[in-house]
Design an enzyme around this catalytic site. Structure first.
Site, PDB file in Angstrom:
ATOM      1  N   SER A  25       0.802  -1.189  -0.131  1.00 61.72           N
ATOM      2  CA  SER A  25       0.074  -0.063   0.004  1.00 61.72           C
ATOM      3  C   SER A  25       0.842   1.156  -0.167  1.00 61.72           C
ATOM      4  O   SER A  25       1.617   1.397  -0.838  1.00 61.72           O
ATOM      5  CB  SER A  25      -0.881  -0.268   1.130  1.00 61.72           C
ATOM      6  N   LYS A  53       4.143   1.890  -2.394  1.00 61.79           N
ATOM      7  CA  LYS A  53       4.534   3.314  -3.168  1.00 61.79           C
ATOM      8  C   LYS A  53       6.035   3.638  -2.818  1.00 61.79           C
ATOM      9  O   LYS A  53       6.831   3.763  -3.493  1.00 61.79           O
ATOM     10  CB  LYS A  53       3.629   4.453  -2.991  1.00 61.79           C
ATOM     11  N   TRP A  95     -10.324   0.274  -4.880  1.00 61.59           N
ATOM     12  CA  TRP A  95      -9.744   1.599  -4.607  1.00 61.59           C
ATOM     13  C   TRP A  95      -8.174   1.613  -5.227  1.00 61.59           C
ATOM     14  O   TRP A  95      -7.794   2.942  -5.597  1.00 61.59           O
ATOM     15  CB  TRP A  95      -9.891   1.677  -3.051  1.00 61.59           C
ATOM     16  N   HIS A  98      -7.973  -5.726   0.890  1.00 59.71           N
ATOM     17  CA  HIS A  98      -6.594  -5.122   0.659  1.00 59.71           C
ATOM     18  C   HIS A  98      -5.835  -5.597   1.921  1.00 59.71           C
ATOM     19  O   HIS A  98      -6.320  -5.359   3.091  1.00 59.71           O
ATOM     20  CB  HIS A  98      -7.043  -3.673   1.028  1.00 59.71           C
TER      21      HIS A  98
HETATM   22  C1  GTR Z   1      -5.435   4.646   1.816  1.00 58.66           C
HETATM   23  C2  GTR Z   1      -4.794   5.215   0.707  1.00 58.66           C
HETATM   24  C3  GTR Z   1      -4.065   4.399  -0.258  1.00 58.66           C
HETATM   25  C4  GTR Z   1      -3.051   3.382   0.338  1.00 58.66           C
HETATM   26  C5  GTR Z   1      -3.795   2.958   1.484  1.00 58.66           C
HETATM   27  C6  GTR Z   1      -2.933   2.164   2.685  1.00 58.66           C
HETATM   28  O1  GTR Z   1      -5.996   5.248   2.578  1.00 58.66           O
HETATM   29  O2  GTR Z   1      -5.847   6.160  -0.034  1.00 58.66           O
HETATM   30  O3  GTR Z   1      -3.415   5.228  -1.345  1.00 58.66           O
HETATM   31  O4  GTR Z   1      -1.851   4.031   0.549  1.00 58.66           O
HETATM   32  O5  GTR Z   1      -4.444   3.851   2.399  1.00 58.66           O
HETATM   33  O6  GTR Z   1      -1.769   2.744   2.629  1.00 58.66           O
HETATM   34  O7  GTR Z   1      -3.227   1.201   3.209  1.00 58.66           O
END
Ligand code: GTR
Length: 414
Positions: free
Chosen positions: A251, A255, A342, A392
């Site tokens: 996540s 990045k 998402w 996720h």
């Molecule tokens: C969310 C964000 C994503 C991703 C995620 C995470 O809120 O919008 O880009 O980074 O968090 O890190 O779990």
């Protein structure tokens, strides 16, 4: 979720394939001046440095180098961890000559039975080293941690009850059984993840009187930088084969892992687990999270220049397939999860798939088919992709794929 309200909010975004529209990706094999790139040498000497600079100046900000005076201290070493199967070592990396300044605590697990230096998976964790595994000797972080009412984390302080909280995301026993080591550190050691967090993080600690420039590094830069510092330490550890370090990130940390991986060619394999917008997913594809939403919710993650593209990602001089291509010729794994719309699984797939011509310059095979693969069906060779069923997260399934990918590219670990 780290940010209240986010769980509902993404519903307002586009999840309809018919609404995605058309977009033109900036070319991989043509410079901004129009020159065609036809060889690995041209890629390495012309296009790669130009793209890296565009990402630094427009997206993530510039990274500083390794600080002078950095040093390491072994905090503990247990040669009988995991019921005698592993060595558990805790090491503090100090970023300055003093033992009092900026630092990062590294937790290292190594397989006990190894015949020589082992390949290692490295990555930052979200909630502290003590959440990666329940072993009671792991130091509970004393840093700022995000509130988590369900886990009993209040007042931004970690506690004993959160030992092993994220163990399902790290599968330490499985990694060790397959002959690999695991090195991890808490991302909050580098920068606490909230808009003002930089004031107590390394961005401020390393530079007095920080004035944020348009291409200043953000929190993602700080986390990425920390990953390279962890690798600096691993290079000094005789039990580790530092030429075989696979960098993994999930996540937002995914990045950062991509950004670290493209800046630091010492990382031998890069793994992006559901990194989504600002990570593996194409920015020009209007689906799921958007650049605007990313910058609004997390104003501290990217460089200020990235905000210029909030409402017009088409104007960005780059898109994320070019970031992924900067990993070439090294092995790259991009993973999505089906219920994590998402992050735009299809946008992650298309981005990974688009890198094939760059890998081909090096005689390497990426992903041949432009058709999205079925669930739980990894595709591709040097660039590999899967879309796991479920939410996720990082699961045993994901790790099993990463371990096999590492076996294939590093040669079996044991
Ligand atoms: C969310 C964000 C994503 C991703 C995620 C995470 O809120 O919008 O880009 O980074 O968090 O890190 O779990």
């Amino acid at each position: 979720s780290f940010f209240p309200g986010l769980a509902q909010e993404p519903g307002k975004f586009n999840y309809d394939e018919s609404q995605v529209g058309t977009y033109t990706l900036p070319p991989l094999l043509q410079t901004t001046g129009g020159q065609k790139i036809t060889s690995a040498t041209q890629w390495n000497t012309t296009q790669r440095p130009a793209l890296l600079k565009l990402f630094a100046d427009n997206v993530y900000g510039r990274l500083p180098g390794k600080p002078a005076g950095m040093h390491y201290k072994v905090v503990s070493e247990d040669k009988q961890a995991l019921g005698g199967k592993a060595i558990l070592k805790q090491v503090t990396i100090y970023f300055t000559p003093a033992d009092t300044g900026a630092s990062m605590d590294v937790l290292l697990f190594l397989p006990k039975q190894a015949k020589g230096p082992v390949p290692v998976f490295a990555g930052l964790n979200f909630k502290g080293n003590h959440t990666v595994h329940p072993d009671p000797q792991i130091k509970v972080t004393s840093r700022w941690v995000a509130e988590d009412k369900n886990a009993g984390i209040t007042g931004n302080r970690a506690n004993e009850q959160t030992r092993g909280l994220q163990a399902s995301r790290w599968v330490v026993e499985e990694i060790i059984a397959r002959g690999y080591g695991l090195a991890t550190a808490y991302y909050g050691d580098l920068e606490p993840d909230y808009p003002e967090g930089y004031k107590t993080g390394i961005r401020t600690q390393l530079r007095k009187n920080l004035k944020i420039q348009p291409n200043e590094w953000g929190a993602i830069g700080a986390w990425a930088w920390g990953m390279s510092r962890m690798l600096d330490y691993l290079e000094t550890e005789p039990a580790v084969n530092a030429k075989k370090v696979a960098l993994q990130g999930h996540s937002r940390i995914g990045k950062a892992a991509l950004w670290a991986g493209v800046n630091d060619p010492r990382f031998a394999i890069i793994i992006s687990n559901e990194s989504g917008e600002g990570g593996a997913a194409l920015a020009r594809r209007w689906y799921g999270e958007t650049v605007a939403r990313l910058n609004e919710a997390f104003p501290h993650w990217f460089s200020p220049n990235y905000r210029k593209f909030d409402h017009n990602p088409n104007q960005m001089p780059v898109d994320q397939h070019q970031l992924l291509a900067l990993v070439a010729p090294r092995p790259l794994y991009v993973a999505s999860a089906q219920e994590d719309q998402w992050s735009d699984p299809k946008g992650e797939f298309l981005s990974a798939q688009a890198t094939a011509p760059v890998y081909a310059l090096f005689g390497k095979k990426g992903i041949d088919s432009s058709a999205m693969p079925g669930l739980n069906q990894p595709v591709g060779e040097t660039v590999r992709y899967h879309n796991r069923s479920g939410k996720h997260d990082v699961t045993l399934y994901d790790w099993q794929q990463y371990l096999s990918f590492a076996d294939k590219h590093f040669g079996q670990a044991q």
